[in-house]
Write a protein that holds these residues in place. Structure first.
Motif, PDB file in Angstrom:
ATOM      1  N   LEU A  78       0.886  -1.333   0.011  1.00 57.52           N
ATOM      2  CA  LEU A  78       0.026   0.050   0.020  1.00 57.52           C
ATOM      3  C   LEU A  78       0.901   1.254   0.077  1.00 57.52           C
ATOM      4  CD1 LEU A  78      -2.586  -1.012   2.768  1.00 57.52           C
ATOM      5  CD2 LEU A  78      -2.863  -0.853   0.181  1.00 57.52           C
ATOM      6  N   ASN A  79       0.263   2.207  -0.646  1.00 55.11           N
ATOM      7  CA  ASN A  79       0.903   3.570  -0.479  1.00 55.11           C
ATOM      8  C   ASN A  79       0.439   4.108   0.989  1.00 55.11           C
ATOM      9  OD1 ASN A  79       1.960   5.471  -2.137  1.00 55.11           O
ATOM     10  ND2 ASN A  79       0.282   6.841  -2.173  1.00 55.11           N
ATOM     11  N   PRO A  80       1.294   5.373   1.451  1.00 58.32           N
ATOM     12  CA  PRO A  80       1.018   5.574   2.727  1.00 58.32           C
ATOM     13  C   PRO A  80      -0.545   5.905   3.186  1.00 58.32           C
ATOM     14  CG  PRO A  80       2.804   6.884   1.964  1.00 58.32           C
ATOM     15  CD  PRO A  80       2.184   5.836   0.906  1.00 58.32           C
ATOM     16  N   ALA A  81      -1.086   5.533   4.384  1.00 62.25           N
ATOM     17  CA  ALA A  81      -2.154   5.790   4.792  1.00 62.25           C
ATOM     18  C   ALA A  81      -2.174   6.948   5.451  1.00 62.25           C
ATOM     19  CB  ALA A  81      -2.334   4.700   6.000  1.00 62.25           C
ATOM     20  N   LEU A 289      10.039  16.142   7.328  1.00 60.49           N
ATOM     21  CA  LEU A 289      11.006  15.336   6.360  1.00 60.49           C
ATOM     22  C   LEU A 289      10.609  13.855   5.956  1.00 60.49           C
ATOM     23  CD1 LEU A 289      14.394  16.260   8.374  1.00 60.49           C
ATOM     24  CD2 LEU A 289      13.278  17.574   6.346  1.00 60.49           C
ATOM     25  N   GLY A 290      11.015  13.550   4.807  1.00 66.91           N
ATOM     26  CA  GLY A 290      10.685  12.203   4.395  1.00 66.91           C
ATOM     27  C   GLY A 290       9.812  12.150   3.291  1.00 66.91           C
ATOM     28  N   CYS A 291       9.813  12.881   2.467  1.00 60.65           N
ATOM     29  CA  CYS A 291       9.077  12.807   1.156  1.00 60.65           C
ATOM     30  C   CYS A 291       9.822  12.699  -0.278  1.00 60.65           C
ATOM     31  CB  CYS A 291       8.097  14.135   1.265  1.00 60.65           C
ATOM     32  SG  CYS A 291       7.011  14.439  -0.311  1.00 60.65           S
ATOM     33  N   PRO A 292       9.877  11.528  -0.634  1.00 53.66           N
ATOM     34  CA  PRO A 292       9.479  10.281  -0.547  1.00 53.66           C
ATOM     35  C   PRO A 292      10.028   9.957   0.850  1.00 53.66           C
ATOM     36  CG  PRO A 292      10.071  10.348  -2.659  1.00 53.66           C
ATOM     37  CD  PRO A 292      10.371  11.715  -1.985  1.00 53.66           C
ATOM     38  N   HIS A 293       9.325   8.733   1.388  1.00 54.94           N
ATOM     39  CA  HIS A 293       9.604   8.112   2.537  1.00 54.94           C
ATOM     40  C   HIS A 293      11.202   8.146   2.829  1.00 54.94           C
ATOM     41  CE1 HIS A 293       5.795   6.220   4.314  1.00 54.94           C
ATOM     42  NE2 HIS A 293       5.767   7.613   4.103  1.00 54.94           N
ATOM     43  N   THR A 347       2.516   6.738   7.262  1.00 56.17           N
ATOM     44  CA  THR A 347       1.789   8.032   6.514  1.00 56.17           C
ATOM     45  C   THR A 347       2.849   9.086   6.010  1.00 56.17           C
ATOM     46  OG1 THR A 347      -0.022   9.629   7.256  1.00 56.17           O
ATOM     47  CG2 THR A 347       1.699   9.114   8.895  1.00 56.17           C
ATOM     48  N   CYS A 348       2.158  10.115   5.590  1.00 55.88           N
ATOM     49  CA  CYS A 348       3.124  11.503   5.442  1.00 55.88           C
ATOM     50  C   CYS A 348       2.390  12.628   5.721  1.00 55.88           C
ATOM     51  CB  CYS A 348       3.727  11.210   3.773  1.00 55.88           C
ATOM     52  SG  CYS A 348       2.503  11.716   2.859  1.00 55.88           S
ATOM     53  N   MET A 349       3.282  13.564   5.497  1.00 52.31           N
ATOM     54  CA  MET A 349       2.866  15.116   5.646  1.00 52.31           C
ATOM     55  C   MET A 349       1.615  15.255   5.048  1.00 52.31           C
ATOM     56  SD  MET A 349       5.401  14.738   3.992  1.00 52.31           S
ATOM     57  CE  MET A 349       7.136  14.965   4.604  1.00 52.31           C
ATOM     58  N   VAL A 350       1.539  14.800   3.799  1.00 53.12           N
ATOM     59  CA  VAL A 350       0.283  15.322   2.733  1.00 53.12           C
ATOM     60  C   VAL A 350      -0.642  14.458   2.775  1.00 53.12           C
ATOM     61  CG1 VAL A 350      -0.178  15.322   0.210  1.00 53.12           C
ATOM     62  CG2 VAL A 350       2.182  16.045   1.070  1.00 53.12           C
ATOM     63  N   VAL A 351      -0.711  13.165   3.256  1.00 55.20           N
ATOM     64  CA  VAL A 351      -2.072  12.474   3.177  1.00 55.20           C
ATOM     65  C   VAL A 351      -2.565  12.279   4.663  1.00 55.20           C
ATOM     66  CG1 VAL A 351      -1.451  11.269   1.123  1.00 55.20           C
ATOM     67  CG2 VAL A 351      -0.757  10.246   3.466  1.00 55.20           C
TER      68      VAL A 351
HETATM   69 FE1  F3S Z   1       5.510   9.876  -0.439  1.00 54.71          FE
HETATM   70 FE2  F3S Z   1       3.447  11.361   1.001  1.00 54.71          FE
HETATM   71 FE3  F3S Z   1       5.618  12.484  -0.274  1.00 54.71          FE
HETATM   72  S1  F3S Z   1       2.957   9.660  -0.111  1.00 54.71           S
HETATM   73  S2  F3S Z   1       6.117  11.037  -2.111  1.00 54.71           S
HETATM   74  S3  F3S Z   1       5.636  11.218   1.501  1.00 54.71           S
HETATM   75  S4  F3S Z   1       3.522  13.165  -0.409  1.00 54.71           S
END
Ligand code: F3S
Length: 392
Positions: A78-81, A289-293, A347-351
């Protein structure tokens, strides 16, 4: 479309209603894009996991597929929840959101999908080889798989990746064919790239100029990109221009350029201007930080910076859960947390629902996050390399 006996059985419903529904979607897609057959895929990475992005409609669809008995045939992730599954409460995720999020994950688990919620599956051992056909749907993961690993995936949507996971095949068109893996834009870089954030910034600019095409970078002057840099570059191009594949001379496994390719040069002036335009505030409520993970090597770097000077504000470092566990085993997670950072998994900062958690200003070093945080999370941005944002 020519289907194998097995594919025809799936389409006829003889292998269950779940497979039938999935195959119907794949055949319809194949017809739209002119595929003449299906191609087996070795893994699926499925986007559409956060309750924030798919809402009740998406949850309803997943429950429906699970109720039809759909089960995946191949390794599927899966992608981030929308939240860290273990520490959502401590991080301040609203409870109503968490309940819906768990229902989504339950539906995916019922279908046999592994609960690895990450946009960097290639950092946790899912590293397809050159030429391997896969069905991935997270834009930065697609870019990395196609460009850096040399695997072959189209830009799948969440539902089409799920259908590929259920049937083990995907329509044979687009980037599965070498003839479509040809750059139409040559990019020369006349600017200094000294860190990941610069690669992200470059990606933002080139993504806008390439508009879904395929860029080919001449080697970067004075910089030898590593996988972390290319991860940032590809993610930003995917976000600003839906770029699914790029080449870097002497670095990526493929280098195919059209003789009619246009050529552009990105200058230092352009980079400086783009960076300035991203910075709307000079201090932040949260640093992410960590985008992508993040990879282990990025965590080592962050840990060393925090050892020199701990952070006072909330600092999220988004990672795959498997990376968090590895960092804990290495004692790295403990060092980061002692100095104010939080390793946030799944998860991440965006979702994640940052906008519902009281945050209004976010600091980032990632070009991709800089595209989505203002629109998806209503955040004002502080953008720069790690050392420029950690202590603001
Ligand atoms: Fe991953 Fe979320 Fe960035 S899905 S690429 S950390 S916007």
């Amino acid at each position: 479309m020519e289907l194998t006996t097995n594919e025809q059985l799936m389409l006829n419903g003889e292998m269950g209603q779940g497979k039938q529904k999935a195959m119907e979607i794949l055949v319809a897609l194949g017809k739209i894009y002119g595929a003449n057959k299906m191609i087996p895929v070795t893994s699926a990475q499925i986007a559409g996991v956060s309750y924030k992005t798919i809402g009740d409609a998406g949850l309803g669809y997943l429950k429906h597929m699970a109720a039809l008995g759909a089960k995946v045939e191949i390794p599927s992730f899966l992608n981030p929840a929308g939240m860290d599954i273990e520490q959502w409460e401590a991080l301040g995720i609203p409870q109503d959101f968490a309940i819906k999020q768990m229902e989504i994950l339950d539906a995916y688990a019922t279908m046999g999908i592994k609960m690895s919620c990450t946009c960097t599956p290639y950092l946790i051992g899912i590293k397809p080889k050159v030429g391997e056909h896969i069905a991935w749907s997270e834009s930065s993961a697609i870019s990395f798989a196609n460009s850096v690993l040399g695997a072959k995936t189209n830009r799948e949507g969440g539902p089409s990746a799920l259908c590929a996971a259920i049937c083990g095949v995907t329509p044979y068109y687009g980037l599965h064919l070498d003839e479509n893996r040809v750059a139409n834009l040559i990019v020369k870089v006349d600017a200094k790239l000294t860190n990941r954030s610069d690669f992200g910034l470059l990606g933002l600019i080139v993504g806008k100029k390439s508009n879904g095409g395929i860029p080919a970078f001449k080697t970067f002057p004075g910089a030898r990109p590593n996988e972390n840099d290319l991860k940032y570059l590809g993610a930003a191009m995917a976000a600003s221009g839906s770029v699914p594949l790029y080449f870097v001379e002497k670095f990526t496994p493929e280098w195919r350029v059209s003789k009619d390719a246009e050529q552009i040069t990105i200058t230092q002036k352009e980079m400086d201007k783009a960076k300035k335009a991203l910075n709307e505030v000079d201090t932040a409520d949260i640093i992410t930080l960590g985008c992508p993970h993040a990879s282990i090597s990025e965590l080592v770097e962050i840990s060393q910076l925090l050892e020199k000077k701990p952070v006072k504000k909330t600092l999220w470092i988004c990672v795959a859960r498997e990376i968090k566990i590895k960092a804990q085993e290495m004692g790295l997670a403990q060092k980061i947390e002692k100095n104010g950072g939080k390793l946030v998994a799944d998860t991440c900062m965006v979702v994640a629902p940052l906008e519902r958690m009281g945050y209004k200003r976010t600091a980032v070093d990632s070009g991709k996050a800089a595209v989505y945080l203002p629109t998806m999370c209503q955040q004002k941005l502080l953008f720069g390399k790690i050392e420029e944002i950690l202590w603001k």
